[in-house]
Design an enzyme around this catalytic site. Structure first.
Site, mmCIF file in Angstrom:
data_model
loop_
_atom_site.group_PDB
_atom_site.id
_atom_site.type_symbol
_atom_site.label_atom_id
_atom_site.label_comp_id
_atom_site.label_asym_id
_atom_site.label_seq_id
_atom_site.Cartn_x
_atom_site.Cartn_y
_atom_site.Cartn_z
ATOM 1 N N GLY A 55 0.814 -1.219 0.000
ATOM 2 C CA GLY A 55 0.000 0.000 0.000
ATOM 3 C C GLY A 55 0.843 1.262 0.000
ATOM 4 N N HIS A 61 4.347 1.935 -8.131
ATOM 5 C CA HIS A 61 3.360 0.844 -8.123
ATOM 6 C C HIS A 61 2.482 0.917 -9.377
ATOM 7 C CE1 HIS A 61 3.902 1.369 -3.608
ATOM 8 N NE2 HIS A 61 4.203 0.092 -3.784
ATOM 9 N N GLN A 85 7.983 -9.353 7.766
ATOM 10 C CA GLN A 85 9.207 -8.868 7.113
ATOM 11 C C GLN A 85 9.806 -7.630 7.781
ATOM 12 O OE1 GLN A 85 6.988 -8.129 3.294
ATOM 13 N NE2 GLN A 85 8.403 -6.409 3.087
HETATM 14 O O1 PAF Z 1 7.944 -4.761 -1.933
HETATM 15 C C1 PAF Z 1 6.959 -4.850 -1.167
HETATM 16 O O2 PAF Z 1 6.086 -3.984 -1.138
HETATM 17 C C2 PAF Z 1 6.848 -6.040 -0.239
HETATM 18 O O3 PAF Z 1 8.090 -6.450 0.195
HETATM 19 C C3 PAF Z 1 6.051 -7.224 -0.853
HETATM 20 C C4 PAF Z 1 6.744 -7.788 -2.069
HETATM 21 C C5 PAF Z 1 4.654 -6.756 -1.229
HETATM 22 C C6 PAF Z 1 5.926 -8.344 0.171
HETATM 23 O O4 PAF Z 1 5.290 -7.915 1.332
#
Ligand code: PAF
Length: 307
Positions: A55, A61, A85
């Site tokens: 987001g 994006h 993560q």
């Molecule tokens: O790059 C990101 O935004 C995140 O690391 C991902 C690939 C959506 C995984 O949570």
């Protein structure tokens, strides 16, 4: 006959254009519901492109979505701030969350499906968890070294998303070049046949790589932040004139000069295996990579440094 055929084609084109304008983006929170809906689409021969995100969407994006739209019949975007993560709880807490603006941007970009699961949906309480993926040397350098467990968390969520969405192709930005390499490896290990596509980094006009974390920068920090890409461009443009040791020293100095930023790492590494090099290799493709702390915000970037 020809005239009526043309009229019919014009009508057809306009109709599909209008249908596109009014097409609704479908939002799913449940993994079983999205999986069932996509299974139907797959059965009817639709090619599915997937853009996983956390987001706080920006033009980077949107460029992935645009590419996915061109190459597939249906585009699915996921928004999930993945706790697995984040190795720093404050970073997770402060990560920008802008769901209303994100939804509007996704609709404008003609996204077909948004998957917006809760943490419980992706990580059901009491679940034992998956066997972690191993990425060898790819995860022991740069981001892997400085953010322990980060790539295990990325691989965990992306593997789950791949199983739920089962796309034909998935799209990731080269700004997270090491993540892209890890995900290519993950796709190989999972043997799903998903095509992984890396897309170029999109930059602000002053060169700063677009990132959701840029939203967190204060005005004075934002003004300072362009020095990161400028230092990497300096390496790209002056490769011939300095040894790696000298050019890294100069680039670090450029970033840290005003005292506002601290370099966590600045490496020149091979594109193929991401291992840092100490001498310019004759034929191998290399990139300059940096992670920098600016106040509480950590920014990363990388730039190809061709021969
Ligand atoms: O790059 C990101 O935004 C995140 O690391 C991902 C690939 C959506 C995984 O949570």
């Amino acid at each position: 006959m020809e005239a009526s055929l043309k009229l019919f084609t014009d009508f057809d084109n306009k109709w599909s254009y209008l249908a596109g304008c009014f097409q609704k983006m479908v939002i799913f929170n449940s993994k079983t519901e999205i999986a069932a809906s996509l299974e139907e689409k797959r059965r009817s021969g639709k090619k599915i492109g997937f853009v996983p995100t956390m987001g706080a969407l920006h033009a980077g994006h949107l460029s992935l979505i645009e590419r996915a739209k061109k190459e597939n019949d249906l585009v699915v975007v996921s928004i999930f701030v993945n706790p697995a993560q984040f190795n720093n709880p404050d970073d997770l807490k402060n990560y920008p969350r802008t769901i209303e603006a994100d939804e509007a941007a996704l609709k404008k970009a003609n996204t077909d499906v948004l998957f917006f699961p809760s943490v419980e949906e992706m990580y059901p309480p009491g679940e034992t968890g998956d066997e972690p993926f191993e990425f060898g040397d790819l995860e022991t350098v740069m981001e892997g070294k400085h953010r322990p467990g980060h790539f295990k968390g990325v691989a965990l969520v992306v593997s789950r998303l791949f199983i739920i969405i089962q796309p034909n192709a998935a799209y990731f930005g080269e700004k997270d070049f090491q993540q892209l390499a890890i995900i290519r490896e993950l796709a190989k290990k999972m043997n799903t046949g998903i095509a992984i596509t890396g897309c170029p980094t999109i930059r602000e006009t002053d060169g700063l790589a677009m990132s959701s974390r840029n939203l967190l920068l204060k005005d004075n920090e934002r003004k300072e932040a362009d020095k990161i890409s400028k230092a990497l461009f300096f390496i790209r443009d002056n490769r011939g004139g300095f040894s790696i040791k000298e050019i890294r020293y100069k680039a670090i100095e450029m970033v840290e000069q005003s005292g506002m930023m601290k370099v966590e790492y600045l490496e020149i590494a091979e594109e193929k295996n991401l291992q840092p090099v100490n001498e310019w290799p004759a034929e191998k493709n290399v990139r300059a990579f940096a992670a920098v702390k600016l106040g509480n915000i950590r920014l990363i970037d990388n730039v190809p440094v061709s021969n």
